[in-house]
Design a protein around this motif. Structure first.
Motif, PDB file in Angstrom:
ATOM      1  N   VAL A  55      32.760  21.464 -21.863  1.00  0.00           N
ATOM      2  CA  VAL A  55      33.850  20.704 -22.471  1.00  0.00           C
ATOM      3  C   VAL A  55      33.481  20.292 -23.902  1.00  0.00           C
ATOM      4  CG1 VAL A  55      35.221  18.587 -22.344  1.00  0.00           C
ATOM      5  CG2 VAL A  55      34.797  19.922 -20.283  1.00  0.00           C
ATOM      6  N   PHE A  56      32.229  19.849 -24.107  1.00  0.00           N
ATOM      7  CA  PHE A  56      31.789  19.511 -25.467  1.00  0.00           C
ATOM      8  C   PHE A  56      31.916  20.713 -26.395  1.00  0.00           C
ATOM      9  CE2 PHE A  56      29.565  15.677 -23.894  1.00  0.00           C
ATOM     10  CZ  PHE A  56      29.955  14.798 -24.889  1.00  0.00           C
ATOM     11  N   VAL A  57      31.507  21.890 -25.927  1.00  0.00           N
ATOM     12  CA  VAL A  57      31.608  23.102 -26.732  1.00  0.00           C
ATOM     13  C   VAL A  57      33.078  23.428 -27.007  1.00  0.00           C
ATOM     14  CG1 VAL A  57      31.228  25.606 -26.716  1.00  0.00           C
ATOM     15  CG2 VAL A  57      29.396  24.058 -26.017  1.00  0.00           C
ATOM     16  N   ALA A  58      33.919  23.339 -25.991  1.00  0.00           N
ATOM     17  CA  ALA A  58      35.347  23.634 -26.155  1.00  0.00           C
ATOM     18  C   ALA A  58      35.978  22.721 -27.199  1.00  0.00           C
ATOM     19  CB  ALA A  58      36.063  23.499 -24.816  1.00  0.00           C
ATOM     20  N   VAL A  59      35.658  21.441 -27.126  1.00  0.00           N
ATOM     21  CA  VAL A  59      36.217  20.495 -28.090  1.00  0.00           C
ATOM     22  C   VAL A  59      35.670  20.781 -29.484  1.00  0.00           C
ATOM     23  CG1 VAL A  59      36.308  18.070 -28.761  1.00  0.00           C
ATOM     24  CG2 VAL A  59      36.705  18.715 -26.388  1.00  0.00           C
ATOM     25  N   SER A  60      34.381  21.083 -29.576  1.00  0.00           N
ATOM     26  CA  SER A  60      33.772  21.369 -30.880  1.00  0.00           C
ATOM     27  C   SER A  60      34.377  22.605 -31.527  1.00  0.00           C
ATOM     28  CB  SER A  60      32.263  21.568 -30.724  1.00  0.00           C
ATOM     29  OG  SER A  60      31.662  20.403 -30.232  1.00  0.00           O
ATOM     30  N   ILE A  61      34.570  23.658 -30.748  1.00  0.00           N
ATOM     31  CA  ILE A  61      35.124  24.910 -31.278  1.00  0.00           C
ATOM     32  C   ILE A  61      36.561  24.718 -31.750  1.00  0.00           C
ATOM     33  CG2 ILE A  61      35.912  27.218 -30.603  1.00  0.00           C
ATOM     34  CD1 ILE A  61      33.424  27.396 -28.830  1.00  0.00           C
ATOM     35  N   ASN A  62      37.316  23.943 -31.017  1.00  0.00           N
ATOM     36  CA  ASN A  62      38.752  23.768 -31.300  1.00  0.00           C
ATOM     37  C   ASN A  62      39.077  22.364 -31.792  1.00  0.00           C
ATOM     38  OD1 ASN A  62      39.521  26.415 -30.393  1.00  0.00           O
ATOM     39  ND2 ASN A  62      39.088  25.701 -28.320  1.00  0.00           N
ATOM     40  N   LEU A  63      38.151  21.722 -32.481  1.00  0.00           N
ATOM     41  CA  LEU A  63      38.316  20.318 -32.858  1.00  0.00           C
ATOM     42  C   LEU A  63      39.595  20.056 -33.651  1.00  0.00           C
ATOM     43  CD1 LEU A  63      37.140  17.512 -32.678  1.00  0.00           C
ATOM     44  CD2 LEU A  63      35.843  17.972 -34.762  1.00  0.00           C
ATOM     45  N   SER A  64      39.897  20.889 -34.627  1.00  0.00           N
ATOM     46  CA  SER A  64      41.096  20.628 -35.436  1.00  0.00           C
ATOM     47  C   SER A  64      42.365  20.721 -34.592  1.00  0.00           C
ATOM     48  CB  SER A  64      41.165  21.592 -36.627  1.00  0.00           C
ATOM     49  OG  SER A  64      41.244  22.927 -36.174  1.00  0.00           O
TER      50      SER A  64
END
Length: 153
Positions: free
Chosen positions: A15-24
């Motif tokens: 989830v951290f990676v998913a949020v980081s990749i798609n943060l904008s």
């Protein structure tokens, strides 16, 4: 319990990676910051609850209190995020909110029941705990999918 903690920690990382990749996109799409928060809370809750269950020579009463408090906090925090999501009038279909609420209820209510049953001295609390773990992992995985894949559609 250690396997459950490891599985939940792995999904938390996803989830951290998913949020980081798609943060904008997460920040610009109404409701997704709350959904990311719910997912992280749910998965970290599994890590915390399963880790507390590993404490050696801990009595059922202490474990029941820990599980009940954690389940109650998880439930309350996620309900606040979901109420804010509904109140924000994002224009999303109503069933999206219903699915989010059902995921939270199915994941957190078993934790609260497990805590209450353990406080009453019933070993059945451990079965409810397992059910809460399973639903939490499913909810966390579903939210990770939305944050990693569905967000790109």
């Amino acid at each position: 319990m250690s396997v459950m903690a490891g599985a939940a920690a792995t999904l938390t990382g996803l989830v951290f990676v998913a949020v980081s990749i798609n943060l904008s996109r997460v920040l610009s799409t109404p409701g997704l910051t709350g959904r990311a928060g719910e997912s992280l809370m749910q998965l970290l809750g599994v890590v915390v609850i399963s880790t507390t269950a590993l404490i050696p020579e801990q009595g059922a009463i202490a474990l029941g209190v820990e599980i009940l408090v954690m389940g109650g906090l998880l439930w309350s925090a996620q309900m606040v995020l979901q109420i804010r999501y509904i109140a924000s009038k994002t224009g999303h279909p109503r069933w999206w909110a219903v699915v989010r609420m059902m995921q939270s209820q199915l994941a957190n209510v078993p934790f609260c029941l497990a805590g209450i049953l353990l406080l009453r001295g019933s070993a059945a609390g451990m079965y409810w705990l397992a059910l809460g773990f399973m639903f939490s992992l499913v909810a966390g995985g579903a939210n990770a999918w939305v944050l990693l894949v569905e967000i790109l559609r």
